[in-house]
Design a protein around this motif. Structure first.
Motif, PDB file in Angstrom:
ATOM      1  N   VAL A 167      47.753  38.655  30.768  1.00  0.00           N
ATOM      2  CA  VAL A 167      47.341  38.378  32.122  1.00  0.00           C
ATOM      3  C   VAL A 167      48.496  38.469  32.953  1.00  0.00           C
ATOM      4  O   VAL A 167      49.375  37.425  32.791  1.00  0.00           O
ATOM      5  CB  VAL A 167      46.459  37.411  32.446  1.00  0.00           C
ATOM      6  N   HIS A 168      48.676  39.299  33.873  1.00  0.00           N
ATOM      7  CA  HIS A 168      50.124  39.142  34.727  1.00  0.00           C
ATOM      8  C   HIS A 168      49.818  39.034  36.146  1.00  0.00           C
ATOM      9  O   HIS A 168      50.714  39.008  36.867  1.00  0.00           O
ATOM     10  CB  HIS A 168      50.880  40.522  34.623  1.00  0.00           C
ATOM     11  N   GLN A 169      48.564  38.878  36.391  1.00  0.00           N
ATOM     12  CA  GLN A 169      48.300  38.671  38.016  1.00  0.00           C
ATOM     13  C   GLN A 169      47.130  37.673  37.983  1.00  0.00           C
ATOM     14  O   GLN A 169      46.061  37.897  37.230  1.00  0.00           O
ATOM     15  CB  GLN A 169      48.078  40.072  38.688  1.00  0.00           C
ATOM     16  N   SER A 170      46.900  36.717  38.810  1.00  0.00           N
ATOM     17  CA  SER A 170      45.823  35.832  39.072  1.00  0.00           C
ATOM     18  C   SER A 170      44.573  36.725  39.428  1.00  0.00           C
ATOM     19  O   SER A 170      44.734  37.429  40.403  1.00  0.00           O
ATOM     20  CB  SER A 170      46.006  34.772  39.963  1.00  0.00           C
ATOM     21  N   ALA A 171      43.375  36.339  38.883  1.00  0.00           N
ATOM     22  CA  ALA A 171      42.160  36.568  39.518  1.00  0.00           C
ATOM     23  C   ALA A 171      41.770  35.781  40.667  1.00  0.00           C
ATOM     24  O   ALA A 171      42.302  34.813  40.720  1.00  0.00           O
ATOM     25  CB  ALA A 171      40.997  36.697  38.520  1.00  0.00           C
ATOM     26  N   PRO A 172      40.939  36.299  41.640  1.00  0.00           N
ATOM     27  CA  PRO A 172      40.807  35.804  42.766  1.00  0.00           C
ATOM     28  C   PRO A 172      39.881  34.373  42.369  1.00  0.00           C
ATOM     29  O   PRO A 172      38.942  34.676  41.406  1.00  0.00           O
ATOM     30  CB  PRO A 172      39.730  36.570  43.758  1.00  0.00           C
ATOM     31  N   GLU A 173      40.154  33.497  43.158  1.00  0.00           N
ATOM     32  CA  GLU A 173      39.286  32.133  42.752  1.00  0.00           C
ATOM     33  C   GLU A 173      37.764  32.712  43.074  1.00  0.00           C
ATOM     34  O   GLU A 173      37.285  33.222  44.024  1.00  0.00           O
ATOM     35  CB  GLU A 173      39.576  30.915  43.471  1.00  0.00           C
ATOM     36  N   PHE A 174      36.648  32.028  42.213  1.00  0.00           N
ATOM     37  CA  PHE A 174      35.484  32.350  42.578  1.00  0.00           C
ATOM     38  C   PHE A 174      35.207  32.075  43.691  1.00  0.00           C
ATOM     39  O   PHE A 174      35.239  30.924  44.371  1.00  0.00           O
ATOM     40  CB  PHE A 174      34.534  31.445  41.388  1.00  0.00           C
TER      41      PHE A 174
END
Length: 654
Positions: A81-88
């Motif tokens: 994983v190279h980029q954060s997913a948006p927070e829920f």
């Protein structure tokens, strides 16, 4: 007693409640039991209680029973994983969800599961209930409405709950226990949806063994690489709406797979009742005075007696099953789970859900999002039976013959009628229904003689295809090295010979298909001649669309050119087109093509439903589907362009 650690994936959540309902403390049955004990000689009473005490100690030991399914489906592969997913986040329109829920509820249909032991599937792991529901709210002729509703409501579909209330057979209410194999008409249901409009969260660290949130304790069985195994109390589990995690680089990840199952245990109330009864027996055994000892028997309650009897039944079952290693092996993981859950439904409960949640990369910490400020929607609906998924829809709605399976006969298949009367006893390993009276059983074709309740083998035919009208059926037969179709009257007399590959019945005629030619018959099976048609197909026979097209046909003549034909076989055009194709999103105009002068390509035009040419043949291409903006894509003078369809017709009309 841990019977077995089981590994399997779970598709649906099973919530099991204890079935030991509270009863009055002193029922007539309890009083009778107490009176019987009091009538004994005191020494005989104590001997009996010593035996019962030994049994209770054994049952209390058995009440530590637990069973758990612990694995889930996944690819088993990790990805960096190279980029954060948006927070829920919650970002839907509550008013729109409510509107779509109401639409969804209006058009529910149900399918009935026909087996002869419905009660045995109460605790089915996959939720194979008596009835499954499906909403048809999205079936319209407007693709845009379908796509909008599907995309907006899709996240909520799995949260919709249908609670069965009242059952109807032939329009009259019947008790659930009276259904049996009857095909009921409709079910009054309560349809509900609960969703959160706000949330809060708590964190589980990689090295945590137990995490407290409010009044709940979450046990962490393991967090190993990218997978976490959690035991979550039922009171909290139903309010959890999402899981996200951080990897070792503190990048946020969405979950990639999730599996859950209830952890089966003997209900704590059962164990409490057994211990209470054991304490009463111990007090009596210690009491030397007969009057005082027998007086203590008045403390025995019906709940305690139920717990003893039901637990003794479950203990005997578990003891027998544990010795039958062959049966345990044959059942497999899921079968064993279901078998034990069904056998123990009087004593088994669950207070924890076992959750396996997986992420793309290694887990450093997990955010668990818990909903709050919930919206609860509820509708009461009359849901009708529908076999809409079947093609053809072979059930005779008035007198359907229905395939069922029997658990009492090693899951053999038989046939019932609508009233639940068994027409054919379960004797087939496989039984598929081809029509209301035709079945394929164990790879052989059968006709059901309803009057005599007999299956009549039809070895002269390979398959049944369709009924063209009462008594006139299309069958397949082996002719040389190929299967050919023909029409039989009452399975005995050949009406149309076996020289075709299939039949299509339309409003006013029947098409009999061959390799490169078709024959046309009227509805009385007389061949229609003199139309000059060598091949014919419905205008929309090769297009999958929700648009309802006119009953028009494309016919090919001896010159291999195409003509538009109406439902009465009248030629609306001459045989002059290379092709006639429908649009995907328009039902009253068709694309037609003619050869260019040098024969190397086509000029495109458009005709209407009467065969009139409405735009000239001046286009090098006209697309069957509109572009993403809903406009017609076409080519003129070697250049592609797009235009609103109505404007296109006005600009280029002939």
């Amino acid at each position: 007693m841990n019977f077995k650690n089981i590994f399997f994936s779970v598709a649906l959540i099973l919530l099991i409640c204890a079935c030991n309902n509270a009863t009055p403390e002193q029922t007539a049955e309890a009083k009778k039991y107490i009176a019987r004990l009091k009538a004994m000689n005191y020494d005989d009473l104590k001997n009996q209680l010593k035996k019962d005490t030994a049994l209770l100690n054994k049952l209390i030991k058995t009440s530590t029973f637990n069973l758990q399914l612990t694995s889930h489906f996944s690819s088993g592969e990790k990805s960096a994983v190279h980029q954060s997913a948006p927070e829920f986040a919650i970002n839907y329109d509550k008013t729109k969800v409510t509107e779509l829920f109401n639409d969804y509820s209006k058009d529910l249909l149900f399918e009935q599961n026909f087996n002869d032991s419905y009660n045995d599937s109460t605790f089915s792991l996959y939720g194979q209930e008596r009835f499954t529901y499906e909403s048809r709210f999205s079936l319209t002729d407007d693709n845009h409405i379908i796509k909008e509703k599907d995309s907006l409501f899709k996240p909520f579909v799995n949260q919709v709950v249908t609670d069965q209330k009242t059952y109807f057979f032939k329009g009259k209410k019947i008790a659930k226990a009276a259904i049996g194999l009857k095909r009921i008409d409709s079910i009054e249901t309560e349809v509900s949806l609960k969703f959160a409009t706000d949330f809060e969260k708590f964190e589980i660290g990689k090295n945590d063994k137990k995490v407290s949130y409010k009044n709940f304790d979450i046990e962490v069985e393991s967090i190993d690489e990218n997978m976490a195994q959690l035991q979550i109390p039922m009171g909290l589990y139903s309010d959890i709406i999402a899981y996200q995690a951080y990897n070792n680089k503190n990048l946020r990840m969405n979950s990639s797979a999730l599996s859950t199952t209830p952890m089966l245990t003997v209900d704590s109330k059962i164990t409490e009742s057994l211990k209470e009864l054991l304490s009463i027996f111990a007090d009596v055994l210690e009491e030397k005075d007969e009057k005082s000892g027998k007086e203590k028997l008045n403390e025995i309650s019906q709940n305690q007696l139920n717990a003893k009897d039901n637990m003794a039944e479950f203990d005997a079952y578990i003891t027998k099953l544990a010795k039958d290693k062959e049966k345990v092996k044959e059942l497999g993981d899921v079968g064993l789970y279901n078998e034990i859950a069904n056998a123990g439904k009087k004593v088994i409960g669950t207070d924890k859900q076992f959750v396996v949640v997986e992420f793309p990369d290694d887990i450093k910490a997990i955010d668990v999002f818990v909903g709050k400020n919930w919206v609860s929607l509820k509708n009461k609906q009359m849901v009708k039976y529908g076999n809409h998924y079947l093609n053809p829809k072979y059930f005779d709605e008035a007198k359907p013959n229905i395939v069922f399976y029997s658990h009492q006969n090693d899951r053999k298949f038989g046939i019932s009628n609508r009233e639940g009367e068994i027409m054919i006893k379960p004797a087939y390993n496989e039984l598929s229904q081809l029509a209301n009276e035709y079945f394929m059983g164990d790879e052989k074709l059968y006709w059901l003689n309803v009057a005599n309740k007999k299956m009549v083998a039809l070895p002269q035919f390979v398959n049944f295809e369709q009924s063209l009208k009462l008594g006139y059926d299309v069958f397949e037969k082996k002719i040389g090295e190929e299967n050919k179709s023909g029409v039989m009257l009452n399975r005995e007399k050949i009406i149309i010979p076996f020289e075709y590959y299939g039949f299509e019945k339309h409003e006013n005629f029947i098409i009999a298909k061959k390799d490169d030619t078709d024959d046309i018959y009227d509805l009385n099976f007389k061949k229609i001649l003199g139309k000059g048609i060598e091949e014919i197909d419905r205008i929309d026979s090769h297009i999958a669309s929700d648009i309802s097209y006119p009953s028009l046909f494309v016919a090919k003549g001896a010159n291999k050119k195409n003509a538009l034909v109406d439902k009465n076989l009248n030629l609306l055009t001459g045989f002059r087109y290379e092709f006639i194709d429908p649009f995907f999103d328009v039902n009253n105009y068709f694309i037609v093509g003619i050869r260019t002068a040098d024969g190397s390509n086509y000029w495109y035009g458009i005709i209407d439903t009467k065969g009139k040419e409405v735009v000239p043949f001046i286009f090098c291409h006209i697309a069957e589907e509109f572009d993403k903006n809903g406009k017609l894509r076409f080519c003129k003078d070697g250049k592609y362009q797009s235009m609103d369809f109505k404007s296109f017709l006005e600009k280029y009309k002939k």
